[in-house]
Scaffold this motif. Structure first.
Motif, short mmCIF file in Angstrom:
data_model
loop_
_atom_site.label_atom_id
_atom_site.label_comp_id
_atom_site.label_asym_id
_atom_site.label_seq_id
_atom_site.Cartn_x
_atom_site.Cartn_y
_atom_site.Cartn_z
N ASP A 47 0.81 -1.22 0.00
CA ASP A 47 0.00 0.00 0.00
C ASP A 47 0.84 1.27 0.00
O ASP A 47 0.30 2.37 -0.01
CB ASP A 47 -0.97 0.01 1.17
CG ASP A 47 -0.27 -0.01 2.52
OD1 ASP A 47 0.97 -0.01 2.56
OD2 ASP A 47 -0.99 -0.02 3.55
N GLY A 48 2.15 1.14 0.00
CA GLY A 48 3.03 2.31 -0.10
C GLY A 48 3.39 2.96 1.21
O GLY A 48 4.11 3.95 1.22
N THR A 49 2.91 2.43 2.33
CA THR A 49 3.26 3.04 3.62
C THR A 49 4.71 2.72 3.96
O THR A 49 5.18 1.61 3.75
CB THR A 49 2.34 2.52 4.74
OG1 THR A 49 2.43 1.09 4.79
CG2 THR A 49 0.91 2.93 4.52
N PRO A 50 5.44 3.72 4.46
CA PRO A 50 6.85 3.51 4.76
C PRO A 50 7.06 2.72 6.05
O PRO A 50 6.18 2.63 6.89
CB PRO A 50 7.39 4.92 4.90
CG PRO A 50 6.22 5.71 5.35
CD PRO A 50 5.03 5.08 4.70
N GLU A 51 8.23 2.16 6.15
CA GLU A 51 8.65 1.47 7.36
C GLU A 51 9.78 2.26 7.99
O GLU A 51 10.58 2.88 7.29
CB GLU A 51 9.15 0.07 7.04
CG GLU A 51 8.08 -0.87 6.62
CD GLU A 51 8.62 -2.27 6.46
OE1 GLU A 51 9.59 -2.63 7.16
OE2 GLU A 51 8.09 -2.99 5.63
N ASP A 52 9.86 2.25 9.30
CA ASP A 52 10.95 2.92 10.00
C ASP A 52 12.05 1.91 10.27
O ASP A 52 12.15 1.33 11.34
CB ASP A 52 10.46 3.54 11.30
CG ASP A 52 9.45 4.64 11.06
OD1 ASP A 52 9.56 5.29 10.01
OD2 ASP A 52 8.57 4.85 11.90
N VAL A 53 12.86 1.69 9.25
CA VAL A 53 13.93 0.71 9.33
C VAL A 53 15.25 1.43 9.07
O VAL A 53 15.34 2.28 8.19
CB VAL A 53 13.72 -0.41 8.28
CG1 VAL A 53 14.85 -1.41 8.33
CG2 VAL A 53 12.39 -1.09 8.49
N ALA A 54 16.27 1.08 9.84
CA ALA A 54 17.59 1.68 9.64
C ALA A 54 18.14 1.26 8.27
O ALA A 54 17.83 0.18 7.76
CB ALA A 54 18.54 1.23 10.73
N GLU A 55 18.96 2.12 7.70
CA GLU A 55 19.54 1.84 6.39
C GLU A 55 20.46 0.63 6.47
O GLU A 55 21.26 0.50 7.40
CB GLU A 55 20.32 3.05 5.89
CG GLU A 55 20.91 2.85 4.52
CD GLU A 55 21.65 4.08 4.01
OE1 GLU A 55 22.09 4.04 2.85
OE2 GLU A 55 21.80 5.04 4.76
#
Length: 85
Positions: A47-55
């Motif tokens: 659905d295009g929602t971002p995730e808060d994941v470290a690079e």
């Protein structure tokens, strides 16, 4: 329901840099990509929602500690004096 994994022609793995080792698959909520060479796995929501994941640390963004540069002094070879004929 079985998961169908498809290889992506020409895709380059962001971790190991190998070409044609990435395959993609999806479930009801997410799409995944994985490398068969280095076990890299990445996913994104459909659905295009971002995730808060470290690079992810890769060969491109990895910090390398370099030793300080040392100056070089060039000294003329005493046996190679220029002779004019």
């Amino acid at each position: 329901m079985s998961v169908v994994k498809r290889f992506v022609a020409g895709a380059v793995c962001p971790r190991c840099g190998e070409m044609d080792t990435i395959r993609v698959y999806r479930n009801e909520r997410r799409e995944y990509r994985e490398c068969v060479r280095c076990d890299y796995v990445d996913g994104q929501n459909l659905d295009g929602t971002p995730e808060d994941v470290a690079e992810l640390e890769t060969r491109v963004n990895k910090k390398v500690e370099l030793e300080p540069a040392q100056p070089l002094n060039f000294v003329a070879n005493p046996g190679s004096q220029r002779r004019d004929h």
